[in-house]
Write a protein that holds these residues in place. Sequence first.
Motif, PDB file in Angstrom:
ATOM      1  N   HIS A 113      53.366  60.576  26.103  1.00 13.70           N
ATOM      2  CA  HIS A 113      52.696  61.537  25.231  1.00 13.70           C
ATOM      3  C   HIS A 113      53.405  61.722  23.888  1.00 13.70           C
ATOM      4  N   SER A 114      54.704  61.468  23.853  1.00 19.90           N
ATOM      5  CA  SER A 114      55.515  61.854  22.701  1.00 19.90           C
ATOM      6  C   SER A 114      55.398  60.874  21.537  1.00 19.90           C
ATOM      7  N   PHE A 115      55.304  61.413  20.330  1.00 18.29           N
ATOM      8  CA  PHE A 115      55.325  60.597  19.116  1.00 18.29           C
ATOM      9  C   PHE A 115      56.654  59.858  19.005  1.00 18.29           C
ATOM     10  N   SER A 116      57.732  60.548  19.345  1.00 16.69           N
ATOM     11  CA  SER A 116      59.076  59.961  19.221  1.00 16.69           C
ATOM     12  C   SER A 116      59.281  58.790  20.166  1.00 16.69           C
ATOM     13  N   ALA A 117      58.634  58.831  21.338  1.00 15.09           N
ATOM     14  CA  ALA A 117      58.810  57.756  22.312  1.00 15.09           C
ATOM     15  C   ALA A 117      58.140  56.466  21.863  1.00 15.09           C
ATOM     16  N   ASN A 118      57.075  56.584  21.046  1.00 14.59           N
ATOM     17  CA  ASN A 118      56.378  55.415  20.489  1.00 14.59           C
ATOM     18  C   ASN A 118      55.904  54.468  21.591  1.00 14.59           C
ATOM     19  N   MET A 119      55.227  55.024  22.605  1.00 12.33           N
ATOM     20  CA  MET A 119      54.687  54.237  23.706  1.00 12.33           C
ATOM     21  C   MET A 119      53.178  54.422  23.764  1.00 12.33           C
ATOM     22  N   THR A 120      52.470  53.404  24.226  1.00 13.31           N
ATOM     23  CA  THR A 120      51.014  53.440  24.291  1.00 13.31           C
ATOM     24  C   THR A 120      50.552  53.941  25.648  1.00 13.31           C
ATOM     25  N   PRO A 121      49.747  54.996  25.699  1.00  8.17           N
ATOM     26  CA  PRO A 121      49.211  55.470  26.987  1.00  8.17           C
ATOM     27  C   PRO A 121      48.186  54.484  27.533  1.00  8.17           C
ATOM     28  N   GLU A 122      48.228  54.251  28.841  1.00  4.13           N
ATOM     29  CA  GLU A 122      47.363  53.243  29.448  1.00  4.13           C
ATOM     30  C   GLU A 122      46.235  53.840  30.281  1.00  4.13           C
ATOM     31  N   THR A 123      46.375  55.075  30.721  1.00  3.23           N
ATOM     32  CA  THR A 123      45.332  55.703  31.534  1.00  3.23           C
ATOM     33  C   THR A 123      44.575  56.727  30.698  1.00  3.23           C
ATOM     34  N   LEU A 124      43.402  57.091  31.174  1.00  5.10           N
ATOM     35  CA  LEU A 124      42.602  58.078  30.440  1.00  5.10           C
ATOM     36  C   LEU A 124      43.331  59.408  30.374  1.00  5.10           C
ATOM     37  N   GLU A 125      43.951  59.822  31.486  1.00  6.85           N
ATOM     38  CA  GLU A 125      44.665  61.094  31.495  1.00  6.85           C
ATOM     39  C   GLU A 125      45.818  61.088  30.495  1.00  6.85           C
ATOM     40  N   ALA A 126      46.520  59.964  30.391  1.00  6.79           N
ATOM     41  CA  ALA A 126      47.626  59.848  29.441  1.00  6.79           C
ATOM     42  C   ALA A 126      47.117  59.900  28.005  1.00  6.79           C
ATOM     43  N   LYS A 127      45.984  59.270  27.759  1.00  7.81           N
ATOM     44  CA  LYS A 127      45.396  59.306  26.422  1.00  7.81           C
ATOM     45  C   LYS A 127      44.978  60.727  26.052  1.00  7.81           C
ATOM     46  N   ILE A 128      44.411  61.442  27.023  1.00  3.07           N
ATOM     47  CA  ILE A 128      43.981  62.810  26.749  1.00  3.07           C
ATOM     48  C   ILE A 128      45.186  63.707  26.482  1.00  3.07           C
ATOM     49  N   LEU A 129      46.253  63.569  27.277  1.00  2.70           N
ATOM     50  CA  LEU A 129      47.438  64.394  27.045  1.00  2.70           C
ATOM     51  C   LEU A 129      48.022  64.119  25.670  1.00  2.70           C
ATOM     52  N   GLN A 130      48.134  62.857  25.298  1.00  3.92           N
ATOM     53  CA  GLN A 130      48.694  62.541  23.979  1.00  3.92           C
ATOM     54  C   GLN A 130      47.833  63.158  22.880  1.00  3.92           C
ATOM     55  N   ASP A 131      46.522  63.015  22.990  1.00  2.00           N
ATOM     56  CA  ASP A 131      45.631  63.598  21.981  1.00  2.00           C
ATOM     57  C   ASP A 131      45.744  65.118  21.951  1.00  2.00           C
ATOM     58  N   ALA A 132      45.761  65.736  23.126  1.00  4.50           N
ATOM     59  CA  ALA A 132      45.802  67.203  23.201  1.00  4.50           C
ATOM     60  C   ALA A 132      47.095  67.749  22.614  1.00  4.50           C
ATOM     61  N   PHE A 185      50.366  64.024   8.536  1.00  2.00           N
ATOM     62  CA  PHE A 185      49.148  63.387   8.029  1.00  2.00           C
ATOM     63  C   PHE A 185      48.905  62.023   8.668  1.00  2.00           C
ATOM     64  N   ARG A 186      49.916  61.444   9.293  1.00  6.43           N
ATOM     65  CA  ARG A 186      49.772  60.142   9.947  1.00  6.43           C
ATOM     66  C   ARG A 186      49.188  60.266  11.345  1.00  6.43           C
ATOM     67  N   LEU A 187      49.255  61.460  11.934  1.00  6.92           N
ATOM     68  CA  LEU A 187      48.868  61.615  13.330  1.00  6.92           C
ATOM     69  C   LEU A 187      47.379  61.367  13.564  1.00  6.92           C
ATOM     70  N   ALA A 188      46.541  61.763  12.631  1.00  4.02           N
ATOM     71  CA  ALA A 188      45.094  61.672  12.850  1.00  4.02           C
ATOM     72  C   ALA A 188      44.614  60.244  13.051  1.00  4.02           C
ATOM     73  N   ASP A 189      45.366  59.265  12.558  1.00  4.20           N
ATOM     74  CA  ASP A 189      44.958  57.867  12.694  1.00  4.20           C
ATOM     75  C   ASP A 189      45.277  57.291  14.066  1.00  4.20           C
ATOM     76  N   GLY A 190      46.054  58.001  14.879  1.00  7.47           N
ATOM     77  CA  GLY A 190      46.501  57.426  16.134  1.00  7.47           C
ATOM     78  C   GLY A 190      45.903  58.037  17.383  1.00  7.47           C
ATOM     79  N   PHE A 191      44.781  58.749  17.262  1.00  9.56           N
ATOM     80  CA  PHE A 191      44.211  59.394  18.440  1.00  9.56           C
ATOM     81  C   PHE A 191      43.522  58.374  19.347  1.00  9.56           C
ATOM     82  N   GLN A 192      43.575  58.652  20.643  1.00 10.41           N
ATOM     83  CA  GLN A 192      43.190  57.673  21.654  1.00 10.41           C
ATOM     84  C   GLN A 192      41.754  57.793  22.132  1.00 10.41           C
ATOM     85  N   THR A 193      41.177  58.985  22.050  1.00 11.80           N
ATOM     86  CA  THR A 193      39.821  59.210  22.559  1.00 11.80           C
ATOM     87  C   THR A 193      38.878  59.576  21.416  1.00 11.80           C
TER      88      THR A 193
END
Length: 218
Positions: A113-132, A185-193
């Motif tokens: 979920h973390s921006f600092s970790a710089n990892m790609t979420p692979e499941t839908l739940e992980a994508k939703i948590l990162q976006d939320a 301002f960079r965050l909006a470009d990286g949303f998963q859902t």
Amino acid sequence: MTRLPALAAAFAPHDDLADKLLPYAFSGNDGSHDASHLIRVWKNAARIQAEEGGDDRQLAAAVLLHDCVSVEKNAPFRAEASRLAAEKAWEILDGLGWRTAEISPVAHAILTHSFSANMTPETLEAKILQDADRLDAIGMVGAARCFYIAGRMGSGLYDPLDPLADNRPLDDKAFAIDHFETKLFRLADGFQTAAGRRLALERQVRLRSVLAMLLDEI
């Protein structure tokens, strides 16, 4: 701790789960990662999940435990915070009798979920948590959190001679509004859902309005 049962109600329909997990949900005294943050992230996640689907129980657990290990923004091992939280969450859920198959997706969501970790979420739940979680970093709340964290870190609001860094390097450790350009301002470009992207664009407009109003006043 006396407020935890009342706070659990904010995570309905998973208030019973929240009652079990809230005692483990916080560490440190960071007001940008407190109970109000968890409630906002849960509201964001529930709103996205209603459109996108996914396992809402796993999502609730991930939201409740995603910040269960606190690492200050200026700590040298900041990028490890989500890994440490995922490991602690695994131990907590295992202690509550969750099966490995249930814990694994929760831990993955927390890990990525973390921006600092710089990892790609692979499941839908992980994508939703990162976006939320990232929705809480932009918009009006995101601006408030930015200034709050700058105060904790001892940063100034802006460079009085060059607020927009036209003739200097951006330095968000020294000036709060530099963080708008270096990260927010960079965050909006990286949303998963799709739902997350739509909400992010709305909040991006608000965030830019905050900066514009601040610049007008100074």
